[in-house]
Write an enzyme that holds these catalytic residues in place. Structure first.
Site, PDB file in Angstrom:
ATOM      1  N   CYS A  46      37.618  37.991  43.660  1.00 58.98           N
ATOM      2  CA  CYS A  46      36.736  37.676  44.789  1.00 58.98           C
ATOM      3  C   CYS A  46      37.434  37.928  46.123  1.00 58.98           C
ATOM      4  O   CYS A  46      38.650  37.744  46.231  1.00 58.98           O
ATOM      5  CB  CYS A  46      36.338  36.210  44.761  1.00 58.98           C
ATOM      6  SG  CYS A  46      35.619  35.687  43.221  1.00 58.98           S
TER       7      CYS A  46
ATOM      8  N   ARG B 259      39.298  45.071  45.393  1.00 64.12           N
ATOM      9  CA  ARG B 259      39.822  43.926  44.647  1.00 64.12           C
ATOM     10  C   ARG B 259      39.063  43.709  43.346  1.00 64.12           C
ATOM     11  O   ARG B 259      39.533  43.017  42.452  1.00 64.12           O
ATOM     12  CB  ARG B 259      39.719  42.659  45.504  1.00 64.12           C
ATOM     13  CG  ARG B 259      40.626  42.660  46.709  1.00 64.12           C
ATOM     14  CD  ARG B 259      40.256  41.566  47.683  1.00 64.12           C
ATOM     15  NE  ARG B 259      40.482  40.239  47.173  1.00 64.12           N
ATOM     16  CZ  ARG B 259      41.595  39.534  47.346  1.00 64.12           C
ATOM     17  NH1 ARG B 259      42.584  40.058  48.026  1.00 64.12           N
ATOM     18  NH2 ARG B 259      41.720  38.333  46.860  1.00 64.12           N
TER      19      ARG B 259
ATOM     20  N   TRP C 110      33.702  38.137  41.762  1.00 62.15           N
ATOM     21  CA  TRP C 110      34.052  38.654  40.443  1.00 62.15           C
ATOM     22  C   TRP C 110      33.739  37.517  39.487  1.00 62.15           C
ATOM     23  O   TRP C 110      34.409  36.489  39.483  1.00 62.15           O
ATOM     24  CB  TRP C 110      35.529  39.019  40.409  1.00 62.15           C
ATOM     25  CG  TRP C 110      35.954  39.809  39.213  1.00 62.15           C
ATOM     26  CD1 TRP C 110      35.890  41.170  39.055  1.00 62.15           C
ATOM     27  CD2 TRP C 110      36.549  39.311  38.016  1.00 62.15           C
ATOM     28  NE1 TRP C 110      36.401  41.531  37.832  1.00 62.15           N
ATOM     29  CE2 TRP C 110      36.807  40.410  37.176  1.00 62.15           C
ATOM     30  CE3 TRP C 110      36.870  38.036  37.561  1.00 62.15           C
ATOM     31  CZ2 TRP C 110      37.379  40.278  35.912  1.00 62.15           C
ATOM     32  CZ3 TRP C 110      37.443  37.903  36.306  1.00 62.15           C
ATOM     33  CH2 TRP C 110      37.682  39.023  35.502  1.00 62.15           C
TER      34      TRP C 110
ATOM     35  N   ASN D 119      36.949  31.756  46.826  1.00 59.12           N
ATOM     36  CA  ASN D 119      37.764  32.595  45.939  1.00 59.12           C
ATOM     37  C   ASN D 119      38.652  31.651  45.139  1.00 59.12           C
ATOM     38  O   ASN D 119      39.365  30.843  45.719  1.00 59.12           O
ATOM     39  CB  ASN D 119      38.614  33.551  46.798  1.00 59.12           C
ATOM     40  CG  ASN D 119      39.544  34.413  45.955  1.00 59.12           C
ATOM     41  OD1 ASN D 119      39.421  34.462  44.741  1.00 59.12           O
ATOM     42  ND2 ASN D 119      40.464  35.095  46.614  1.00 59.12           N
ATOM     43  N   GLY D 120      38.579  31.726  43.808  1.00 58.43           N
ATOM     44  CA  GLY D 120      39.404  30.839  42.977  1.00 58.43           C
ATOM     45  C   GLY D 120      38.552  30.166  41.923  1.00 58.43           C
ATOM     46  O   GLY D 120      37.437  30.619  41.617  1.00 58.43           O
TER      47      GLY D 120
ATOM     48  N   GLU E 289      52.890  52.211  29.883  1.00 61.00           N
ATOM     49  CA  GLU E 289      52.226  52.332  31.179  1.00 61.00           C
ATOM     50  C   GLU E 289      51.265  53.534  31.193  1.00 61.00           C
ATOM     51  O   GLU E 289      50.163  53.459  31.743  1.00 61.00           O
ATOM     52  CB  GLU E 289      53.275  52.453  32.294  1.00 61.00           C
ATOM     53  CG  GLU E 289      52.739  52.618  33.694  1.00 61.00           C
ATOM     54  CD  GLU E 289      51.816  51.500  34.182  1.00 61.00           C
ATOM     55  OE1 GLU E 289      51.708  50.471  33.502  1.00 61.00           O
ATOM     56  OE2 GLU E 289      51.181  51.706  35.224  1.00 61.00           O
TER      57      GLU E 289
ATOM     58  N   LYS F 102      41.568  44.144  41.279  1.00 56.74           N
ATOM     59  CA  LYS F 102      42.881  44.593  41.748  1.00 56.74           C
ATOM     60  C   LYS F 102      43.897  43.465  41.659  1.00 56.74           C
ATOM     61  O   LYS F 102      45.008  43.644  41.194  1.00 56.74           O
ATOM     62  CB  LYS F 102      42.765  45.092  43.193  1.00 56.74           C
ATOM     63  CG  LYS F 102      44.090  45.550  43.799  1.00 56.74           C
ATOM     64  CD  LYS F 102      44.587  46.809  43.130  1.00 56.74           C
ATOM     65  CE  LYS F 102      45.909  47.293  43.672  1.00 56.74           C
ATOM     66  NZ  LYS F 102      46.541  48.257  42.744  1.00 56.74           N
TER      67      LYS F 102
HETATM   68  O1  M6R Z   1      49.547  42.559  41.565  1.00 55.27           O
HETATM   69  P1  M6R Z   1      50.320  42.524  40.291  1.00 55.27           P
HETATM   70  O2  M6R Z   1      51.412  43.540  40.236  1.00 55.27           O
HETATM   71  O3  M6R Z   1      50.836  41.141  39.970  1.00 55.27           O
HETATM   72  O4  M6R Z   1      49.264  42.886  39.180  1.00 55.27           O
HETATM   73  C1  M6R Z   1      49.594  42.852  37.821  1.00 55.27           C
HETATM   74  C2  M6R Z   1      48.537  43.534  36.994  1.00 55.27           C
HETATM   75  O5  M6R Z   1      47.305  42.880  37.158  1.00 55.27           O
HETATM   76  C3  M6R Z   1      48.365  45.016  37.350  1.00 55.27           C
HETATM   77  O6  M6R Z   1      49.554  45.714  37.227  1.00 55.27           O
HETATM   78  C4  M6R Z   1      47.298  45.658  36.441  1.00 55.27           C
HETATM   79  O7  M6R Z   1      47.760  45.748  35.145  1.00 55.27           O
HETATM   80  C5  M6R Z   1      46.910  47.035  37.005  1.00 55.27           C
HETATM   81  N1  M6R Z   1      45.481  47.193  37.049  1.00 55.27           N
HETATM   82  C6  M6R Z   1      47.391  48.160  36.196  1.00 55.27           C
HETATM   83  O8  M6R Z   1      47.049  49.381  36.768  1.00 55.27           O
END
Ligand code: M6R
Length: 608
Positions: free
Chosen positions: A2, A27, A75, A101-102, A481, A603
């Site tokens: 959100c 996001r 979201w 948000n939360g 990855e 995101k």
């Molecule tokens: O913001 P962060 O690095 O903590 O996020 C971790 C994961 O949510 C993030 O890497 C997610 O796996 C991505 N969508 C991968 O592309």
């Protein structure tokens, strides 16, 4: 996840809120809404679906006249992404509107209490309890009311609130969810992150947990929950407006892939001086460094994958045992962590809920935390004892690219630094690594330039039901990855396997034409990986190898090759991942997927 925005000023609020929401689209969200204080009452428009729909419904905001308002991208967690569940929510008396948000963890009991009191609910959300609590506890003084309401809530929340009794003000509350105030001239703003603010102002105030703000066009007052005024420092955003725009690329993801060499350079270059790794950001004492007997790396998603590469680098260069734990697992696993453990928490956003919870757990156990973070002022950074920022700039595409490679760069620096400080890395080897890390941005650029034919390769796999990725050691870490990139944006089933594990089950899934991406840059294990390549080929797999451009044997055995310049084994992942990101990108493009905003994903994952 959100996103919230707020505005109090002299201009029409709704168009500004809609613009802000568009900046927060990345996001992840599935419904959106805005509320504006009009001449006679608070007016709300909200839709299940995209902001474009909201834009259309409000005629670009014209249908909501007024100069003070709040907006939201939701979201869905509690309740489907429908119009009714979208925020803002309105109190029964129409006096309050809120965006959130939360997650409110104790919403069920509050809801029961409010239903008993006669309040009517229109949505299935946890959020709606807050707006009714505002109505219930309102005593004519918003400061008191916000304190009373906050004392009833448990969970995480960033709130934006309108009260029709205060037609020139917006109220913002922060508890375990980010909220940033933007300072304008005769107008002020707030938002979940700086991407929605940077076009208006570069001067910002980061609210802390347990603080709320009263924001009018000319004034910003911040209080804690005890009602005391808090003097807040003003910070300056260093990101430019351009950094958060596509700049001629069809998608943010492609732009961000092309930014990787520069981002890695920005992360590495200031930290190599006169042939030494200099980490001013990490004022470790000599005594502390010698006392560390284990390192735990914790993170989620791609950041966790970066940690897997980091482990191999740190163990090899510094000889310290490292374990890598998913943050969502670590927080519930009674981890063996104490004051001799250095915990490395990795996060691009710095706001991932599980990562933050794991970080808190590790600190409570007495460990020192080193955060590897991209977003300045984020929660992970604030909680950490030391922070090594990755200077990737804003990352907008949901699929991380430059976030991941800058994390690798930061981890390489930490490994070299520890190797040197702990006198584990022979001087000559250290020198070789320093020379090579310096070259990485250039080698990354060469890798991108060499792989212009990836759209053709993508055309060969975009209709396949599954793609497998195999590799050993560093190659295995990067294959995880690579597979994540493909699955999250192209929705093709993609799995990574340690090549040596194939014969223990996975090889049963290999059929004629199954694409297998074989990561072949770990020289010491190349022969072993090649025997796995030959095994899958014998079962009809189509092998796409990723290897050094002069690795003739691998090239000869593969159906297709993705080539990268030669580098040291530990550094190869930062090159290998680039064409894998591009392959995922072109495959998703060929399938017509919404690349920057893949379905169901957000995101920054700010809820557990
Ligand atoms: O913001 P962060 O690095 O903590 O996020 C971790 C994961 O949510 C993030 O890497 C997610 O796996 C991505 N969508 C991968 O592309």
């Amino acid at each position: 996840m959100c996103g919230i925005v707020g505005y109090s000023g002299k201009q029409e609020a709704a168009p500004i809120l809609l613009e802000g929401l568009k900046k927060l689209e990345y996001r992840g969200y599935d419904s959106a809404g805005v509320a504006v204080i009009g001449a006679d009452r608070i007016r709300i428009e909200k839709v299940g679906g995209r902001i474009a729909l909201l834009d259309e419904k409000t005629e670009g905001g014209k249908k909501l006249p007024g100069t003070v308002g709040i907006g939201h991208t939701r979201w869905a967690t509690h309740g489907a992404p429908t119009d009714m569940n979208a925020h803002p929510h309105l109190s029964n008396d129409g006096r309050f509107a809120i965006v959130h948000n939360g997650i409110i963890e104790n919403y069920a009991s509050i809801r029961e209490e409010l239903l008993r009191d006669g309040y009517k609910f229109e949505s299935e959300t946890d959020t709606e309890v807050i707006v009714h609590l505002l109505e219930k506890y309102y005593d004519g003084d918003m400061k008191n009311t916000l304190r009373s309401v906050a004392s009833k809530l448990s969970g995480s929340y960033a709130l934006g609130i309108l009260c029709s009794e205060y037609p020139d003000r917006v109220f913002a509350v922060r508890e375990s969810s980010p909220l940033i105030i933007g300072i304008g001239v005769g107008e002020n703003f707030f938002a979940s992150d700086v991407t929605a603010l940077v076009q208006h102002t570069k001067n910002v105030i980061y609210l802390e947990d347990g603080e709320f703000a009263v924001i009018s066009p000319a004034n910003i007052e911040v209080f804690d929950y005890a009602g005391r005024t808090v003097e807040k420092p003003v910070s300056r955003i260093t990101w430019s407006v351009k950094a958060a725009e596509k700049g001629g690329y069809p998608h943010f993801m492609l732009k961000e892939i092309h930014e990787e060499p520069g981002a890695v350079k920005a992360t590495i270059a200031p930290r190599i001086r006169d042939g030494e790794v200099v980490l001013d950001d990490l004022p470790f004492s000599e005594e502390y460094l010698q006392s560390v007997d284990q390192i735990t790396i914790t993170a989620c998603g791609s950041a966790y994958h970066a940690g897997l590469v980091g482990r191999l680098a740190i163990e090899k260069m510094a000889g310290i045992p490292v374990r890598v734990e998913l943050a969502s697992e670590l927080r519930y696993s009674d981890p063996i962590i104490n004051e001799k453990t250095l915990v490395i928490v990795i996060s691009q956003s710095g706001e991932t809920a599980d990562t933050i919870a794991a970080e808190r757990e590790c600190k409570a156990l007495g460990a020192k935390v080193l955060g590897i973070v991209n977003v300045v002022g984020s929660t992970v950074a604030k909680l950490a004892d030391y922070v090594l920022y990755t200077w990737a700039g804003p990352e907008i595409a949901v699929a991380t690219t430059k976030g991941y490679t800058t994390q690798l760069a930061a981890l390489y620096l930490v490994a070299l630094f520890l190797g040197k400080q702990r006198k584990r890395l022979p001087e000559e080897e250290y020198r070789e690594y320093i020379d090579e890390i310096d070259r990485l941005p250039k080698l990354m650029q060469d890798t991108i330039d060499m792989n212009y034919a990836l759209p053709d390769l993508a055309a060969q796999i975009y209709e396949k039901p599954a793609v497998f990725y195999i590799g050993r050691n560093t190659d295995y870490a990067v294959s995880l990855e690579g597979a994540l990139k493909l699955k999250e944006i192209s929705y093709i089933h993609a799995e990574a396997y340690a090549a040596g594990e194939l014969k223990h089950g996975t090889i049963a899934l290999i059929d004629v034409g199954t694409p297998v991406v074989a990561l072949c840059c770990n020289e010491a294990l190349l022969e072993k990986t090649m025997s796995n390549v030959i095994e899958v080929k014998a079962r009809g797999a189509k092998v796409i190898s990723v290897t050094f451009r002069d690795e003739d044997e691998v090239i000869a055995q593969s159906d297709e090759c993705i080539l990268v310049p030669r580098t040291k084994t530990l550094f190869a992942p930062i090159l290998e991942i680039l064409p894998l990101q591009m392959l995922a990108y072109y495959t998703a493009d060929k399938k017509g997927c919404d690349i920057d905003k893949p379905k169901n994903l957000a995101k920054s994952v700010t809820v557990e």
